[in-house]
Design a protein around this motif. Structure first.
Motif, mmCIF file in Angstrom:
data_model
loop_
_atom_site.group_PDB
_atom_site.id
_atom_site.type_symbol
_atom_site.label_atom_id
_atom_site.label_comp_id
_atom_site.label_asym_id
_atom_site.label_seq_id
_atom_site.Cartn_x
_atom_site.Cartn_y
_atom_site.Cartn_z
ATOM 1 N N UNK A 110 0.676 -1.445 -0.011
ATOM 2 C CA UNK A 110 0.004 -0.086 0.093
ATOM 3 C C UNK A 110 0.987 1.141 0.257
ATOM 4 N N UNK A 111 2.230 1.269 0.962
ATOM 5 C CA UNK A 111 2.859 2.113 0.765
ATOM 6 C C UNK A 111 3.541 2.590 -0.769
ATOM 7 N N UNK A 253 -5.965 2.265 2.178
ATOM 8 C CA UNK A 253 -6.449 1.323 3.424
ATOM 9 C C UNK A 253 -6.849 0.302 2.827
ATOM 10 N N UNK A 254 -6.759 -0.772 3.812
ATOM 11 C CA UNK A 254 -7.190 -2.193 3.613
ATOM 12 C C UNK A 254 -8.373 -2.497 4.674
ATOM 13 N N UNK A 255 -8.533 -1.481 5.410
ATOM 14 C CA UNK A 255 -9.727 -1.695 6.172
ATOM 15 C C UNK A 255 -10.555 -0.576 6.656
ATOM 16 N N UNK A 256 -11.897 -0.832 6.718
ATOM 17 C CA UNK A 256 -12.663 0.293 6.991
ATOM 18 C C UNK A 256 -13.653 0.058 8.081
ATOM 19 N N UNK A 257 -14.485 1.244 8.495
ATOM 20 C CA UNK A 257 -15.260 1.123 9.980
ATOM 21 C C UNK A 257 -16.483 -0.060 9.481
ATOM 22 N N UNK A 258 -17.050 0.065 8.290
ATOM 23 C CA UNK A 258 -18.387 -0.612 8.289
ATOM 24 C C UNK A 258 -18.163 -1.655 6.869
ATOM 25 N N UNK A 259 -17.165 -2.442 7.000
ATOM 26 C CA UNK A 259 -17.062 -3.305 5.823
ATOM 27 C C UNK A 259 -18.035 -4.201 5.390
ATOM 28 N N UNK A 260 -18.449 -4.532 4.097
ATOM 29 C CA UNK A 260 -17.682 -4.004 3.055
ATOM 30 C C UNK A 260 -18.211 -2.708 2.618
#
Ligand code: 8YV
Length: 311
Positions: A110-111, A253-260
């Motif tokens: 990601x970087x 970002x690979x992760x989120x508050x309310x996936x998907x």
């Protein structure tokens, strides 16, 4: 009748097959009427297999009075109520270590993707834009200042990889570590002293929304946020605002508050790279995770110690 378990999310086919050989598996995530299933069958269920991103939702846990074990196919146990597990006496296992390298690799991916604009570069070639002109410049990865929030197994693996990029590494963690990296005692100080802030800490009540408007402000207009931990650590509203206002320089970002579900506002930013929670998603690691899930279930139902217990 074999032991009954419920499965709360899709798993790799090999794990599903091996579970089916041992247990009667109820695929709750596919049930048309979950409440009706739980009311009818819940008392017979002795085990749950679930993902780290799903855990054991409270309503499902409450409908399983004879639950003995929750085997998480993941390292994170933030979505299982451990106090309830101890009170009710069911065990919880996870899959640590086997996914560390993959999640760290993805953080570096990601970087690199965000700084070197790899998604845009791919599009530039595929859509024939190159024939019309160059895609423009990107940002150097080597030699920048990287701040890692959370220096556990995954944070350390990220740092080790960054060393290969001649990075200047600093960190913030619950405890100061015996490492050569600079330590900051708050995430604000870490953000103020790095170009790329990488989130690699566990989700807890204390870390919820720890990346807030103030931290993003401290990260600054050239700063980039990278998150491979859990979406809950980042205040997504504040992040969208910071990106809109140019308060920070970008995010990966690979992760989120309310996936998907991902805030659609993020799709509009060219300086944002997105992935659908794939940190541990390689053939090799998912197989190793599957082996640990099976080993924990087998140990439990044979009355033995769990190989990787959480509770
Ligand atoms: C997986 C995870 O996406 O390990 C974790 O905590 O969130 C990830 O590895 C998930 O658990 C797969 O089921």
């Amino acid at each position: 009748m074999t032991t009954e378990i419920v499965q709360l999310c899709p798993l790799i086919p090999a794990l599903e097959q091996e579970l089916a050989q041992r247990f009667t598996v109820h695929r709750l995530f596919e049930a048309a009427d979950k409440a009706a299933f739980l009311a009818e069958k819940g008392a017979a269920v002795r085990g749950v297999v679930t993902g780290g991103h799903i855990g054991l939702p409270a309503d499902i846990g409450a409908a399983l009075p004879n639950l003995e074990i929750v085997a998480i196919n993941g390292v994170g146990f933030d979505k299982v109520d451990l106090t309830d597990a101890k009170r009710r006496g069911f065990r919880v296992s996870n899959t640590p270590d086997v996914l560390t390298a993959d999640v760290a690799d993805l953080a570096l991916g990601l970087v690199l993707a965000q700084a070197r604009k790899l998604p845009q570069a791919d599009q530039h070639v595929r859509t024939g834009q190159w024939l019309k002109g160059d895609m423009g410049l990107s940002t150097r990865v080597a030699g920048r200042r990287y701040g890692i929030f959370g220096l556990g197994r995954i944070g350390q693996a990220i740092a080790k990889r960054l060393e290969g990029f001649d990075a200047r590494i600093s960190y913030t963690a619950r405890n100061r570590r015996d490492v050569a990296y600079d330590y900051h005692d708050s995430i604000e100080a870490l953000a103020a002293n790095c170009d790329v802030l990488i989130i690699a800490a566990a989700a807890t009540a204390e870390t919820r929304h720890i990346v807030n408007a103030g931290v993003l402000q401290a990260l600054g207009p050239q700063g980039v946020l990278v998150n491979v931990a859990r979406g809950s650590l980042v205040d997504e509203k504040a992040l969208v605002e910071a990106l809109s206002n140019g308060t920070i320089g970008g995010a990966a970002l690979d992760v989120f508050e309310d996936e998907p579900r991902v805030p659609e506002a993020l799709f509009a930013f060219d300086n944002v790279t997105l992935a659908p929670h794939v940190g541990s998603g390689t053939h090799q690691t998912r197989r190793a995770m599957a082996d640990l899930v099976l080993a924990n279930l087998d140990a439990h139902f044979a009355g033995k110690e769990l190989p990787t217990p959480v509770v």
